[in-house]
Design a protein around this motif. Sequence first.
Motif, PDB file in Angstrom:
ATOM      1  N   MET A 150       0.895  -1.209   0.110  1.00 53.84           N
ATOM      2  CA  MET A 150      -0.062  -0.050  -0.154  1.00 53.84           C
ATOM      3  C   MET A 150       0.915   1.117   0.028  1.00 53.84           C
ATOM      4  SD  MET A 150      -2.850  -0.890   2.825  1.00 53.84           S
ATOM      5  CE  MET A 150      -3.804  -2.448   2.887  1.00 53.84           C
ATOM      6  N   ASP A 151       0.750   2.223  -1.132  1.00 52.86           N
ATOM      7  CA  ASP A 151       1.632   3.401  -1.196  1.00 52.86           C
ATOM      8  C   ASP A 151       1.007   4.451  -1.273  1.00 52.86           C
ATOM      9  OD1 ASP A 151       3.624   5.000  -1.559  1.00 52.86           O
ATOM     10  OD2 ASP A 151       4.125   4.367  -3.731  1.00 52.86           O
ATOM     11  N   ASN A 152       0.903   5.147   0.033  1.00 49.00           N
ATOM     12  CA  ASN A 152       0.176   6.641   0.205  1.00 49.00           C
ATOM     13  C   ASN A 152       0.794   7.671  -0.124  1.00 49.00           C
ATOM     14  OD1 ASN A 152       1.229   6.535   2.369  1.00 49.00           O
ATOM     15  ND2 ASN A 152      -0.442   6.908   3.694  1.00 49.00           N
ATOM     16  N   GLY A 153       2.239   7.358  -0.525  1.00 44.90           N
ATOM     17  CA  GLY A 153       3.307   8.544  -0.741  1.00 44.90           C
ATOM     18  C   GLY A 153       4.068   9.027   0.475  1.00 44.90           C
ATOM     19  N   THR A 154       4.044   8.288   1.666  1.00 40.95           N
ATOM     20  CA  THR A 154       4.447   8.781   2.748  1.00 40.95           C
ATOM     21  C   THR A 154       5.823   8.439   2.961  1.00 40.95           C
ATOM     22  OG1 THR A 154       3.237   7.214   4.141  1.00 40.95           O
ATOM     23  CG2 THR A 154       2.165   9.427   3.906  1.00 40.95           C
TER      24      THR A 154
ATOM     25  N   LEU B 205       6.292  -8.206  -7.106  1.00 39.31           N
ATOM     26  CA  LEU B 205       6.114  -6.966  -6.327  1.00 39.31           C
ATOM     27  C   LEU B 205       5.166  -6.253  -7.080  1.00 39.31           C
ATOM     28  CD1 LEU B 205       9.917  -6.279  -5.983  1.00 39.31           C
ATOM     29  CD2 LEU B 205       8.461  -7.485  -4.340  1.00 39.31           C
ATOM     30  N   TYR B 206       3.982  -5.993  -5.981  1.00 39.92           N
ATOM     31  CA  TYR B 206       2.891  -5.386  -6.550  1.00 39.92           C
ATOM     32  C   TYR B 206       2.671  -3.914  -5.628  1.00 39.92           C
ATOM     33  CZ  TYR B 206       1.706  -9.623  -8.422  1.00 39.92           C
ATOM     34  OH  TYR B 206       1.639 -10.585  -9.232  1.00 39.92           O
ATOM     35  N   VAL B 207       2.184  -2.816  -6.271  1.00 33.89           N
ATOM     36  CA  VAL B 207       1.986  -1.662  -5.633  1.00 33.89           C
ATOM     37  C   VAL B 207       0.594  -1.138  -6.037  1.00 33.89           C
ATOM     38  CG1 VAL B 207       2.892   0.926  -5.491  1.00 33.89           C
ATOM     39  CG2 VAL B 207       4.713  -1.043  -5.902  1.00 33.89           C
ATOM     40  N   PHE B 208       0.038  -0.589  -4.975  1.00 36.41           N
ATOM     41  CA  PHE B 208      -1.344  -0.058  -5.050  1.00 36.41           C
ATOM     42  C   PHE B 208      -1.282   1.594  -4.402  1.00 36.41           C
ATOM     43  CE2 PHE B 208      -1.705  -4.627  -4.355  1.00 36.41           C
ATOM     44  CZ  PHE B 208      -2.151  -4.848  -5.664  1.00 36.41           C
TER      45      PHE B 208
END
Length: 353
Positions: A264-268, A286-289
Amino acid sequence: MTDSIKKYLSETPETLTRLLNNSKDLFKEVSHQDIKRIIVTGSGTSYHSGAEMQQLMREKSGILVEAYYPFMITRDLFKSDTSKTLLVGVSQGGSSLTTLDAMKIAKEKGCKIATISADKPAYIDQVADYPLTIDMGRELAGPKTEGYYATKLHLLLLAEYIGLVNGNLNVDQFNNDMNDLKLTFDQFGSAYEKALKWVEDHKTKLASYNNMRIVGPASLYGDVLESTLKLVESCREPVSGFEFNEFIHGIYNAMNENTPVLFMDNGTENRMSKMLQILGKWTDSLYVFDLSDANDGNHMGYGVKVPKQFETFIFPLVFQVMAGVVSKERGIDADIPKDPNFHMEIGSKKYNH
Protein backbone atom coordinates in the motif's frame (compact mmCIF):
# COMPACT_ATOMS: atom_id res chain seq x y z
CA MET A 1 -16.08 -13.16 -6.77
CA THR A 2 -18.34 -14.41 -4.01
CA ASP A 3 -21.76 -12.81 -4.38
CA SER A 4 -21.92 -11.73 -0.74
CA ILE A 5 -18.62 -9.79 -0.76
CA LYS A 6 -19.60 -8.16 -4.06
CA LYS A 7 -23.02 -7.22 -2.63
CA TYR A 8 -21.65 -5.64 0.53
CA LEU A 9 -18.82 -3.75 -1.16
CA SER A 10 -21.23 -2.43 -3.79
CA GLU A 11 -23.58 -1.04 -1.16
CA THR A 12 -20.87 0.29 1.16
CA PRO A 13 -20.76 3.93 -0.05
CA GLU A 14 -24.53 4.32 0.28
CA THR A 15 -24.43 2.76 3.75
CA LEU A 16 -21.60 5.02 4.92
CA THR A 17 -23.32 8.14 3.62
CA ARG A 18 -26.55 7.18 5.38
CA LEU A 19 -24.73 6.47 8.66
CA LEU A 20 -23.00 9.83 8.42
CA ASN A 21 -26.21 11.73 7.71
CA ASN A 22 -28.01 10.06 10.63
CA SER A 23 -25.20 10.31 13.17
CA LYS A 24 -26.03 13.44 15.17
CA ASP A 25 -28.58 11.95 17.56
CA LEU A 26 -26.62 8.70 18.02
CA PHE A 27 -23.51 10.45 19.36
CA LYS A 28 -25.23 13.34 21.17
CA GLU A 29 -25.29 11.90 24.67
CA VAL A 30 -21.84 10.31 24.75
CA SER A 31 -20.14 13.32 23.15
CA HIS A 32 -21.38 15.59 25.95
CA GLN A 33 -19.71 13.51 28.65
CA ASP A 34 -16.49 14.72 30.26
CA ILE A 35 -14.11 12.30 28.53
CA LYS A 36 -10.32 12.61 28.65
CA ARG A 37 -9.31 9.14 27.44
CA ILE A 38 -10.79 6.63 24.99
CA ILE A 39 -9.83 2.97 24.87
CA VAL A 40 -11.02 0.90 21.90
CA THR A 41 -11.02 -2.87 22.21
CA GLY A 42 -12.12 -5.75 20.01
CA SER A 43 -10.81 -8.79 18.20
CA GLY A 44 -9.92 -9.33 14.55
CA THR A 45 -11.62 -6.82 12.27
CA SER A 46 -12.90 -4.91 15.30
CA TYR A 47 -9.38 -4.41 16.66
CA HIS A 48 -8.06 -3.46 13.23
CA SER A 49 -10.68 -0.72 13.04
CA GLY A 50 -9.42 0.76 16.29
CA ALA A 51 -5.78 0.38 15.35
CA GLU A 52 -6.38 2.16 12.06
CA MET A 53 -8.46 5.03 13.46
CA GLN A 54 -6.78 5.74 16.80
CA GLN A 55 -4.36 8.42 15.56
CA LEU A 56 -7.04 10.26 13.58
CA MET A 57 -9.33 10.00 16.60
CA ARG A 58 -6.64 11.67 18.73
CA GLU A 59 -6.39 14.52 16.25
CA LYS A 60 -10.14 15.07 16.05
CA SER A 61 -11.04 14.64 19.73
CA GLY A 62 -7.95 16.26 21.22
CA ILE A 63 -7.71 13.52 23.84
CA LEU A 64 -5.78 10.30 24.37
CA VAL A 65 -7.05 7.37 22.28
CA GLU A 66 -5.63 3.84 22.49
CA ALA A 67 -6.54 0.57 20.78
CA TYR A 68 -6.00 -2.78 22.48
CA TYR A 69 -6.87 -6.39 21.88
CA PRO A 70 -9.18 -7.64 24.66
CA PHE A 71 -6.46 -9.82 26.18
CA MET A 72 -4.42 -6.66 26.76
CA ILE A 73 -7.14 -5.08 28.91
CA THR A 74 -6.03 -5.79 32.47
CA ARG A 75 -6.87 -4.15 35.77
CA ASP A 76 -3.38 -2.59 35.82
CA LEU A 77 -4.41 -0.46 32.85
CA PHE A 78 -6.79 1.47 35.10
CA LYS A 79 -4.69 2.43 38.12
CA SER A 80 -5.31 6.18 37.84
CA ASP A 81 -8.66 8.03 37.91
CA THR A 82 -10.95 6.30 35.39
CA SER A 83 -14.07 8.44 35.81
CA LYS A 84 -13.27 10.28 32.56
CA THR A 85 -12.23 7.19 30.60
CA LEU A 86 -14.53 5.79 27.91
CA LEU A 87 -13.92 2.19 26.88
CA VAL A 88 -15.47 1.28 23.53
CA GLY A 89 -16.13 -2.42 23.04
CA VAL A 90 -16.37 -3.30 19.35
CA SER A 91 -17.91 -6.53 18.07
CA GLN A 92 -19.44 -6.69 14.61
CA GLY A 93 -21.74 -9.56 15.55
CA GLY A 94 -22.18 -8.24 19.06
CA SER A 95 -21.36 -11.40 21.01
CA SER A 96 -17.58 -11.60 21.44
CA LEU A 97 -17.00 -12.98 24.92
CA THR A 98 -13.40 -11.76 25.22
CA THR A 99 -14.53 -8.23 24.35
CA LEU A 100 -17.32 -8.49 26.93
CA ASP A 101 -14.82 -9.65 29.57
CA ALA A 102 -12.61 -6.64 28.82
CA MET A 103 -15.62 -4.35 29.11
CA LYS A 104 -16.52 -5.84 32.48
CA ILE A 105 -13.00 -5.16 33.80
CA ALA A 106 -13.23 -1.53 32.66
CA LYS A 107 -16.73 -1.19 34.15
CA GLU A 108 -15.52 -2.61 37.46
CA LYS A 109 -12.73 -0.03 37.46
CA GLY A 110 -15.13 2.87 36.97
CA CYS A 111 -14.90 3.54 33.23
CA LYS A 112 -17.80 4.66 31.09
CA ILE A 113 -18.68 1.97 28.53
CA ALA A 114 -19.79 2.31 24.91
CA THR A 115 -20.37 -0.42 22.36
CA ILE A 116 -20.21 -0.54 18.58
CA SER A 117 -22.00 -3.43 16.91
CA ALA A 118 -24.27 -4.10 13.95
CA ASP A 119 -26.49 -6.31 16.12
CA LYS A 120 -29.37 -4.74 18.04
CA PRO A 121 -29.57 -5.36 20.85
CA ALA A 122 -26.06 -6.78 20.99
CA TYR A 123 -25.09 -9.27 23.68
CA ILE A 124 -22.23 -7.00 24.73
CA ASP A 125 -24.70 -4.12 25.26
CA GLN A 126 -25.58 -5.59 28.66
CA VAL A 127 -22.81 -3.54 30.31
CA ALA A 128 -22.97 -0.52 28.00
CA ASP A 129 -23.81 3.00 29.08
CA TYR A 130 -23.87 4.14 25.45
CA PRO A 131 -24.80 1.55 22.79
CA LEU A 132 -23.64 3.09 19.49
CA THR A 133 -25.33 0.61 17.17
CA ILE A 134 -24.28 0.57 13.51
CA ASP A 135 -27.61 0.75 11.70
CA MET A 136 -26.76 -1.55 8.80
CA GLY A 137 -28.01 -4.95 9.90
CA ARG A 138 -25.99 -8.11 10.27
CA GLU A 139 -23.43 -8.69 7.51
CA LEU A 140 -24.19 -12.20 6.27
CA ALA A 141 -20.85 -12.86 4.58
CA GLY A 142 -17.86 -14.93 5.62
CA PRO A 143 -15.14 -12.25 5.46
CA LYS A 144 -16.65 -8.97 6.68
CA THR A 145 -15.97 -5.91 4.49
CA GLU A 146 -18.78 -3.35 4.76
CA GLY A 147 -18.73 -3.66 8.54
CA TYR A 148 -15.05 -2.74 8.64
CA TYR A 149 -15.68 0.59 6.92
CA ALA A 150 -18.78 1.25 9.01
CA THR A 151 -16.90 0.59 12.25
CA LYS A 152 -14.07 2.90 11.22
CA LEU A 153 -16.61 5.59 10.40
CA HIS A 154 -18.36 5.16 13.75
CA LEU A 155 -15.08 5.51 15.64
CA LEU A 156 -14.17 8.60 13.65
CA LEU A 157 -17.59 10.17 14.20
CA LEU A 158 -17.33 9.52 17.94
CA ALA A 159 -14.07 11.49 17.97
CA GLU A 160 -15.44 14.23 15.70
CA TYR A 161 -18.48 14.88 17.89
CA ILE A 162 -16.40 14.82 21.09
CA GLY A 163 -13.95 17.26 19.50
CA LEU A 164 -16.78 19.55 18.46
CA VAL A 165 -18.22 19.60 21.98
CA ASN A 166 -14.91 20.03 23.85
CA GLY A 167 -13.68 22.76 21.50
CA ASN A 168 -10.88 20.85 19.79
CA LEU A 169 -12.79 21.35 16.51
CA ASN A 170 -14.74 24.40 15.49
CA VAL A 171 -17.94 24.16 13.47
CA ASP A 172 -16.22 24.91 10.18
CA GLN A 173 -13.62 22.20 10.75
CA PHE A 174 -16.29 19.69 11.67
CA ASN A 175 -18.43 20.53 8.65
CA ASN A 176 -15.42 20.38 6.33
CA ASP A 177 -14.66 16.88 7.62
CA MET A 178 -18.24 15.79 7.03
CA ASN A 179 -18.13 17.14 3.47
CA ASP A 180 -14.75 15.52 2.81
CA LEU A 181 -16.07 12.18 4.04
CA LYS A 182 -19.00 12.42 1.64
CA LEU A 183 -16.57 13.28 -1.17
CA THR A 184 -14.57 10.17 -0.29
CA PHE A 185 -17.63 7.94 -0.22
CA ASP A 186 -18.72 9.32 -3.60
CA GLN A 187 -15.49 7.98 -5.10
CA PHE A 188 -15.62 4.59 -3.40
CA GLY A 189 -17.60 3.01 -6.25
CA SER A 190 -15.15 3.93 -8.99
CA ALA A 191 -12.22 2.76 -6.85
CA TYR A 192 -14.02 -0.53 -6.28
CA GLU A 193 -14.59 -1.04 -10.01
CA LYS A 194 -10.92 -0.34 -10.72
CA ALA A 195 -9.84 -2.84 -8.08
CA LEU A 196 -12.29 -5.47 -9.36
CA LYS A 197 -11.04 -5.21 -12.93
CA TRP A 198 -7.40 -5.43 -11.86
CA VAL A 199 -7.97 -8.46 -9.65
CA GLU A 200 -9.99 -10.23 -12.34
CA ASP A 201 -7.13 -9.65 -14.79
CA HIS A 202 -4.56 -11.06 -12.36
CA LYS A 203 -6.56 -13.70 -10.47
CA THR A 204 -4.81 -16.73 -11.96
CA LYS A 205 -1.39 -15.49 -10.86
CA LEU A 206 -2.66 -14.33 -7.48
CA ALA A 207 -4.31 -17.71 -6.86
CA SER A 208 -0.97 -19.47 -7.43
CA TYR A 209 0.68 -17.78 -4.43
CA ASN A 210 0.73 -19.45 -1.04
CA ASN A 211 2.77 -17.10 1.13
CA MET A 212 1.93 -13.43 0.56
CA ARG A 213 3.34 -10.42 2.40
CA ILE A 214 1.38 -7.17 2.69
CA VAL A 215 3.32 -4.02 3.58
CA GLY A 216 2.07 -0.49 4.21
CA PRO A 217 2.95 2.78 5.98
CA ALA A 218 2.26 3.44 9.64
CA SER A 219 -0.85 5.47 8.81
CA LEU A 220 -2.42 2.43 7.12
CA TYR A 221 -1.21 -0.26 9.52
CA GLY A 222 -4.71 -1.18 10.67
CA ASP A 223 -5.66 -1.62 7.02
CA VAL A 224 -2.61 -3.82 6.50
CA LEU A 225 -3.72 -6.04 9.39
CA GLU A 226 -7.29 -6.19 8.09
CA SER A 227 -6.21 -6.96 4.52
CA THR A 228 -4.02 -9.75 5.84
CA LEU A 229 -6.94 -11.22 7.79
CA LYS A 230 -9.29 -11.06 4.77
CA LEU A 231 -6.87 -13.05 2.61
CA VAL A 232 -6.08 -15.57 5.34
CA GLU A 233 -9.72 -16.35 6.11
CA SER A 234 -10.82 -16.45 2.47
CA CYS A 235 -7.88 -17.99 0.56
CA ARG A 236 -6.83 -20.10 3.56
CA GLU A 237 -3.10 -19.83 2.96
CA PRO A 238 -0.41 -18.05 5.04
CA VAL A 239 -0.42 -14.27 4.60
CA SER A 240 1.51 -11.86 6.81
CA GLY A 241 1.26 -8.09 7.16
CA PHE A 242 3.86 -5.51 8.22
CA GLU A 243 4.35 -1.79 8.63
CA PHE A 244 7.02 -0.62 6.19
CA ASN A 245 9.78 -0.09 8.76
CA GLU A 246 9.02 -3.32 10.60
CA PHE A 247 9.30 -5.22 7.31
CA ILE A 248 12.86 -3.90 7.06
CA HIS A 249 13.79 -5.42 10.42
CA GLY A 250 14.48 -9.01 9.48
CA ILE A 251 11.45 -9.98 7.40
CA TYR A 252 13.26 -9.41 4.10
CA ASN A 253 15.51 -12.38 4.93
CA ALA A 254 12.64 -14.74 4.08
CA MET A 255 12.33 -13.38 0.52
CA ASN A 256 12.81 -15.64 -2.49
CA GLU A 257 11.55 -15.95 -6.06
CA ASN A 258 8.24 -17.39 -4.81
CA THR A 259 7.47 -14.59 -2.34
CA PRO A 260 4.96 -11.96 -3.49
CA VAL A 261 4.92 -8.63 -1.66
CA LEU A 262 1.94 -6.29 -2.01
CA PHE A 263 2.51 -2.66 -1.02
CA MET A 264 0.00 0.00 0.00
CA ASP A 265 1.68 3.23 -1.10
CA ASN A 266 0.09 6.51 0.02
CA GLY A 267 3.19 8.53 -0.79
CA THR A 268 4.44 8.91 2.77
CA GLU A 269 7.32 6.42 2.43
CA ASN A 270 10.13 7.95 0.36
CA ARG A 271 12.07 4.68 0.24
CA MET A 272 9.46 2.79 -1.76
CA SER A 273 11.41 2.87 -5.04
CA LYS A 274 14.56 1.74 -3.27
CA MET A 275 12.67 -1.07 -1.57
CA LEU A 276 11.30 -2.31 -4.90
CA GLN A 277 14.79 -2.14 -6.41
CA ILE A 278 16.31 -4.23 -3.63
CA LEU A 279 13.53 -6.82 -3.41
CA GLY A 280 13.58 -7.07 -7.19
CA LYS A 281 16.87 -8.94 -6.89
CA TRP A 282 14.93 -11.87 -5.42
CA THR A 283 11.43 -11.77 -6.89
CA ASP A 284 9.45 -10.10 -9.65
CA SER A 285 6.19 -10.61 -7.74
CA LEU A 286 6.10 -7.08 -6.33
CA TYR A 287 2.81 -5.18 -6.45
CA VAL A 288 2.10 -1.54 -5.66
CA PHE A 289 -1.34 -0.05 -4.98
CA ASP A 290 -1.84 3.70 -4.74
CA LEU A 291 -4.37 6.41 -5.63
CA SER A 292 -2.89 7.29 -9.03
CA ASP A 293 -4.30 6.48 -12.47
CA ALA A 294 -1.71 3.73 -12.97
CA ASN A 295 -2.70 0.46 -14.60
CA ASP A 296 0.66 -1.03 -15.47
CA GLY A 297 0.80 -4.74 -14.68
CA ASN A 298 1.99 -4.93 -11.09
CA HIS A 299 1.16 -1.27 -10.39
CA MET A 300 -2.51 -0.40 -9.89
CA GLY A 301 -3.88 2.98 -8.93
CA TYR A 302 -7.44 3.50 -7.72
CA GLY A 303 -7.69 6.63 -9.88
CA VAL A 304 -9.34 8.76 -7.20
CA LYS A 305 -8.51 11.98 -5.37
CA VAL A 306 -9.63 11.89 -1.76
CA PRO A 307 -8.52 13.90 1.30
CA LYS A 308 -5.36 12.32 2.70
CA GLN A 309 -6.80 11.91 6.18
CA PHE A 310 -9.59 9.71 4.80
CA GLU A 311 -7.55 7.47 2.45
CA THR A 312 -8.24 4.58 4.80
CA PHE A 313 -11.72 4.34 3.27
CA ILE A 314 -10.13 3.41 -0.10
CA PHE A 315 -6.88 1.51 0.39
CA PRO A 316 -8.16 -1.88 1.67
CA LEU A 317 -10.49 -2.33 -1.33
CA VAL A 318 -8.21 -4.29 -3.63
CA PHE A 319 -7.42 -6.79 -0.88
CA GLN A 320 -11.09 -7.26 -0.02
CA VAL A 321 -11.82 -7.84 -3.70
CA MET A 322 -8.99 -10.40 -3.76
CA ALA A 323 -10.64 -12.17 -0.85
CA GLY A 324 -13.74 -12.70 -2.97
CA VAL A 325 -12.18 -13.31 -6.39
CA VAL A 326 -9.01 -15.25 -5.56
CA SER A 327 -10.74 -17.57 -3.10
CA LYS A 328 -13.26 -18.48 -5.79
CA GLU A 329 -10.43 -19.02 -8.29
CA ARG A 330 -8.92 -21.47 -5.80
CA GLY A 331 -12.23 -23.34 -5.52
CA ILE A 332 -13.04 -22.03 -2.03
CA ASP A 333 -16.41 -20.69 -0.94
CA ALA A 334 -15.26 -17.99 1.49
CA ASP A 335 -18.79 -17.68 2.91
CA ILE A 336 -18.58 -21.17 4.39
CA PRO A 337 -16.10 -21.35 7.30
CA LYS A 338 -13.78 -24.34 7.49
CA ASP A 339 -15.72 -25.27 10.62
CA PRO A 340 -19.12 -23.52 10.76
CA ASN A 341 -19.46 -24.32 14.48
CA PHE A 342 -15.94 -23.28 15.47
CA HIS A 343 -16.90 -20.36 17.72
CA MET A 344 -19.53 -22.43 19.51
CA GLU A 345 -17.12 -25.32 20.01
CA ILE A 346 -14.29 -23.14 21.30
CA GLY A 347 -16.61 -20.89 23.34
CA SER A 348 -15.45 -17.57 21.90
CA LYS A 349 -18.87 -16.11 21.06
CA LYS A 350 -22.32 -16.22 22.63
CA TYR A 351 -23.98 -16.61 19.22
CA ASN A 352 -22.72 -18.24 16.03
CA HIS A 353 -22.51 -15.14 13.82
